[in-house]
Motif scaffolding. Structure first.
Motif, PDB file in Angstrom:
ATOM      1  N   GLN A  62      35.954  49.787  58.871  1.00 46.93           N
ATOM      2  CA  GLN A  62      34.545  49.416  59.486  1.00 46.93           C
ATOM      3  C   GLN A  62      33.828  48.626  58.179  1.00 46.93           C
ATOM      4  O   GLN A  62      33.252  47.929  58.172  1.00 46.93           O
ATOM      5  CB  GLN A  62      34.000  50.738  59.662  1.00 46.93           C
ATOM      6  N   GLU A  73      36.775  50.263  64.056  1.00 51.77           N
ATOM      7  CA  GLU A  73      35.241  49.976  64.661  1.00 51.77           C
ATOM      8  C   GLU A  73      34.946  48.721  63.449  1.00 51.77           C
ATOM      9  O   GLU A  73      34.206  48.762  62.730  1.00 51.77           O
ATOM     10  CB  GLU A  73      34.487  50.909  63.974  1.00 51.77           C
ATOM     11  N   SER A 118      31.383  47.302  63.550  1.00 50.96           N
ATOM     12  CA  SER A 118      30.226  47.918  63.522  1.00 50.96           C
ATOM     13  C   SER A 118      29.028  47.997  62.620  1.00 50.96           C
ATOM     14  O   SER A 118      28.123  48.044  62.493  1.00 50.96           O
ATOM     15  CB  SER A 118      30.628  49.486  63.486  1.00 50.96           C
TER      16      SER A 118
END
Lengths: 248, 269
Positions: A92, A170, A173
């Motif tokens: 992420q 992710e 994100s």
């Protein structure tokens, strides 16, 4: 699409993981086929990142077995570094190396781990930078790059190891909305090449377009699984419906 | 002794930091008061030395001529100690963060013990303990003693520097198949160096000053040369005035040098 022979790439058997009292993974069993594109969805704290991170043992599981490409990584005898060479991971928070240029970022593990010559590594790196569309940034340092560009460097860095599996935790994100597209485009392109992909994401458009199978997790357990169509048209579990209503 | 702040944390919450080292204060351009204080004392010290030497060459010029051998020894002790100290510090720092209980236990024990004993006592102890086991020259055992004493503090600097690198960096390196030592060498330490460099500079200046303690161990450093001169000539006040001024000029000069070096490192990433 899963490839012809449908061999299993990742096999999880009765996996448990605790963080203190919290059950992060609660009796998870799962087969991921060679070439399959699997998307994990679920509310935060549902264990999807933990599941992903246990596949390359960034999280050590407390019970059960995880077998990656025929090797049981929960066996203490296993050389985890060897297994990790075959598993690319995208985080992420990008985690590009700030003290190295884009090119050096992608070269490093090729030379140190794969023992390729510098020249060979640089050729592969340039090829991958072309593929993710930022060859013009090859000699820049990461702090001169946007978030989307940094994430594409991170993807190229993982791909340079020629992994059999790619894990995405992710990946969009932490990005500004206008940069999400460029990263998803790269991932979609990659998905068409037949590599096994396991993706934790909230991007349902991406799931719909790319995923062979979607898994919904909550409280560390797999609640429901099916094709993207199944999740969009007629999810069965109440918790799944609730979650999908919140994010769609 | 040394406080290393996480850069991000510094940006978001400007909490007041009490940064008190035992080295000479390293001047930075933002700190206008200290900057001028640095100038004032540096130029002042040189002016006083010049004045004394010119207008009262006996004994000041004789003292000044007597000291350079000692200055050289002081630099030798300081430089050799800091090199050895960096090596000890690196391994202590790595030991402190090691997951291996025995390694981290040894490193922590070393740090605790060293920090709990006055430097002068340690110097005596290591000097005479070494003397019982092997016959090493006074200079060598002084260097070892200084390095061992300072290694504990240096270890803490390394530990804090390594811990200041975000854990995602280690995870990224490991996920590419690097061993933890490969990741440490290629990814973590190069980033930690930037954080570590300023306190190392501080340590160097502090070590140079503390090296005056080795004058009690039959090492002819700057202070000992002064004592020798004073003992012969009975010019105690004049000699120690000169010794103090020379120390002051050296440490102020080094502090400046270090702050220039830090600017350079900061500038080219």
């Amino acid at each position: 699409m899963p490839t012809d022979n449908n061999s299993v790439m990742v096999e999880m058997r009765e996996v448990y993981k605790y963080f203190g009292q919290l059950k992060a993974l609660d009796n998870v069993s799962l087969d991921v086929l060679d070439g399959e594109k699997l998307v994990l969805i679920g509310p935060s704290g549902s264990g999807k990142s933990t599941l992903l991170r246990s596949i390359n043992q960034l999280e050590k599981i407390d019970h059960g077995h995880i077998i990656v490409d025929g090797i049981d990584i929960s066996d203490p005898e296993t050389d985890i570094n060897k297994v990790r060479e075959e598993i690319g991971m995208v985080f992420q928070s990008f985690n590009v190396f700030p003290h190295k240029t884009v090119l050096e970022n992608i070269n490093l593990a090729q030379v140190v781990v794969r023992k390729r010559s510098k020249k060979e590594a640089a050729e592969i790196s340039r090829e991958l930078l072309n593929k993710v569309g930022i060859i013009e940034k090859a000699n820049e340092y990461p702090d001169k790059l946007s978030g989307g560009q940094q994430q594409r460097v991170a993807i190229a860095r993982a791909l340079a190891m020629k992994p059999k599996i790619m894990l995405f935790d992710e990946p969009t994100s932490a990005l500004d909305p206008e940069m999400i597209g460029e990263v998803l485009d790269v991932m979609t392109k990659l998905a068409k090449e037949g590599i096994t992909m396991i993706v934790v994401t909230h991007e349902m458009g991406f799931a719909r377009e790319v995923a062979d199978r979607v898994i919904f997790m909550d409280y560390g357990a797999i609640i429901e699984e099916g094709t993207p169509e199944h999740f969009f048209k007629n999810p069965i579990q109440e918790r799944t419906k609730l979650f999908l209503n919140q994010i769609l | 002794m040394v406080e290393i702040k996480d850069k991000k944390e510094k940006k978001e919450t400007p909490r007041p930091v009490i940064a008190v080292g035992d080295g000479a204060a390293i001047p930075s351009k933002e700190d206008v008061g200290l900057f001028t204080a640095w100038r004032f004392s540096f130029i002042g010290a040189i002016a006083i030395v010049a004045y004394l030497v010119i207008f009262s060459p006996d004994p000041y010029w004789r003292i000044l001529k007597f000291l350079p051998d000692g200055i050289l020894v002081t630099f030798q002790v300081t430089t050799a100690s800091i090199v050895l100290d960096l090596i000890i510090g690196l391994f202590t720092g790595l030991g402190r963060i090691s997951k291996n209980r025995i390694l981290s236990g040894i490193a922590s024990l070393y740090v605790e013990i060293i920090r709990g004993i006055p430097l002068l006592v340690q110097l005596f102890y290591i000097y005479f303990a070494l003397g019982r086991i092997i016959n090493v020259p006074a200079m060598a055992s002084a260097i070892i003693a200084m390095a061992v004493c300072y290694g504990a503090y240096m270890g803490e600097i390394f530990r804090a520097g390594i811990e200041s690198v975000s854990s995602g960096q280690m995870e990224a390196a490991r996920s590419l198949g690097m061993t933890s030592s490969q990741a440490m060498r290629h990814v973590i330490l190069p980033q930690a160096i930037k954080t570590i460099l300023p306190p190392i500079g501080n340590e160097f200046v502090a070590l140079l000053k503390d090296s005056s303690l080795v004058s009690i161990l039959a090492v002819s450093d700057l202070l000992r040369r002064g004592r020798e001169f004073a003992a012969e000539s009975f010019n105690y006040f004049e000699t120690y005035t000169m010794v103090a001024l020379v120390y002051l000029i050296i440490t102020l000069f080094l502090s400046k040098l270090i702050s220039i070096m830090e600017d350079r490192v900061g500038a080219n990433r």
